[in-house]
Design an enzyme around this catalytic site. Structure first.
Site, mmCIF file in Angstrom:
data_model
loop_
_atom_site.group_PDB
_atom_site.id
_atom_site.type_symbol
_atom_site.label_atom_id
_atom_site.label_comp_id
_atom_site.label_asym_id
_atom_site.label_seq_id
_atom_site.Cartn_x
_atom_site.Cartn_y
_atom_site.Cartn_z
ATOM 1 C CB SER A 1 56.288 92.259 -64.547
ATOM 2 O OG SER A 1 57.032 91.870 -63.413
ATOM 3 C CG ASP B 1 62.866 88.370 -67.035
ATOM 4 O OD1 ASP B 1 63.035 88.511 -65.798
ATOM 5 O OD2 ASP B 1 61.872 88.808 -67.633
ATOM 6 C CG HIS C 1 61.661 91.817 -65.451
ATOM 7 N ND1 HIS C 1 60.850 90.799 -65.926
ATOM 8 C CD2 HIS C 1 60.858 92.595 -64.675
ATOM 9 C CE1 HIS C 1 59.627 90.959 -65.454
ATOM 10 N NE2 HIS C 1 59.604 92.045 -64.693
#
Length: 204
Positions: free
Chosen positions: A121, A173, A186
Site C-alpha cells: 500500500s 482493489d 486490499h
C-alpha cells in the site's frame, strides 16, 4: 626502583593495548561475517503498526524464512509514520529516504548480500520513491522488488529494477487503480506471501 617498575607497567599496558586492538582487516572481516545472505527492506501500509504491520509484513517474513532455508535472512521493517496524509501526498518521503539510505549502506558494507526492497500500500509508494533515490550501482545490487496493493502499479521502476519487479494487485482493489478507497481486496495480500517469497528465492 619505583620509577623503573612504573615504566615496566606502562610498557606492558601499551603492549597489551596494541595486541588487543583489531586491525583494519580484522574489523572488515568481522563486518563481512555479520552480513546476511539476504537482506529484505519492507515498508508497511498506511496506519499499520510499526514496523512490519499485520497484513503483509509478518506472513511475508515467515514465507521467506521457509523459502530461504539454509541462507541467513535479515528482514527489516522500514520505520516511517505511515499516515493517511503521507499516502495522499504520494508516499512518505522520509520513509523513502530511510529505505534508500539503508539499502545503500548495506550494499557498501556487505558486497555479497542479496538485497530486496518491498512494500504494501503506502509502503509500495515508499518503495518506488526509494528506488528512484538509488544510484545505478546500488540498483544493480537489488535482486528483487516486490510490492503489494501498489498505488503506483502502472509506474515503471528506474533502471534494471523494472525487470526485477513483482507486483501483486488483487481484482477489485481500487488502491491499485489510484483511488483512495480501501475495499476488502486490499486486505488480502497476506495470501500472496508464499508466491512473493518464491519470486525472491528464485533470484537469490
Amino acid at each position: 626502583m619505583f620509577s623503573g617498575a612504573l615504566n615496566l607497567i606502562v610498557v606492558a599496558l601499551a603492549l597489551g593495548s596494541s595486541l588487543a586492538a583489531p586491525t583494519d582487516v580484522e574489523v572488515e572481516l568481522e563486518a563481512r561475517q555479520s552480513c546476511p545472505d539476504v537482506a529484505v527492506y519492507f515498508a508497511r501500509g498506511t496506519t499499520e503498526v510499526a514496523t512490519l504491520g499485520t497484513v503483509v509484513g509478518p506472513p511475508f517474513q515467515t514465507a521467506l524464512a521457509l523459502a530461504l532455508r539454509g541462507q541467513s535472512l535479515q528482514f527489516n521493517g522500514v520505520p516511517y509514520p505511515a499516515t493517511v496524509a503521507g499516502y495522499l501526498a504520494g508516499g512518505d518521503v522520509g520513509g523513502a529516504i530511510t529505505m534508500a539510505n539503508s539499502v545503500t549502506s548495506i550494499a557498501g558494507s556487505c558486497p555479497n548480500t542479496k538485497i530486496v526492497i518491498s512494500g504494501y500500500s503506502q509502503g509500495a509508494q515508499v518503495t518506488h520513491l526509494a528506488a528512484a533515490r538509488l544510484s545505478s550501482t546500488v540498483q544493480n545490487r537489488v535482486v528483487a522488488v516486490v510490492t503489494f496493493g501498489d498505488p503506483y502499479r502502472d509506474r515503471a521502476l528506474p533502471g534494471v529494477l523494472q525487470s526485477r519487479r513483482k507486483t501483486f494487485c488483487a481484482y477489485g482493489d481500487l488502491i491499485c487503480e489510484g483511488q483512495p478507497i480501501v475495499l476488502a481486496p486490499h486486505l488480502t495480500y497476506g495470501a500472496d506471501a508464499g508466491e512473493a517469497a518464491s519470486f525472491v528465492a528464485a533470484r537469490v
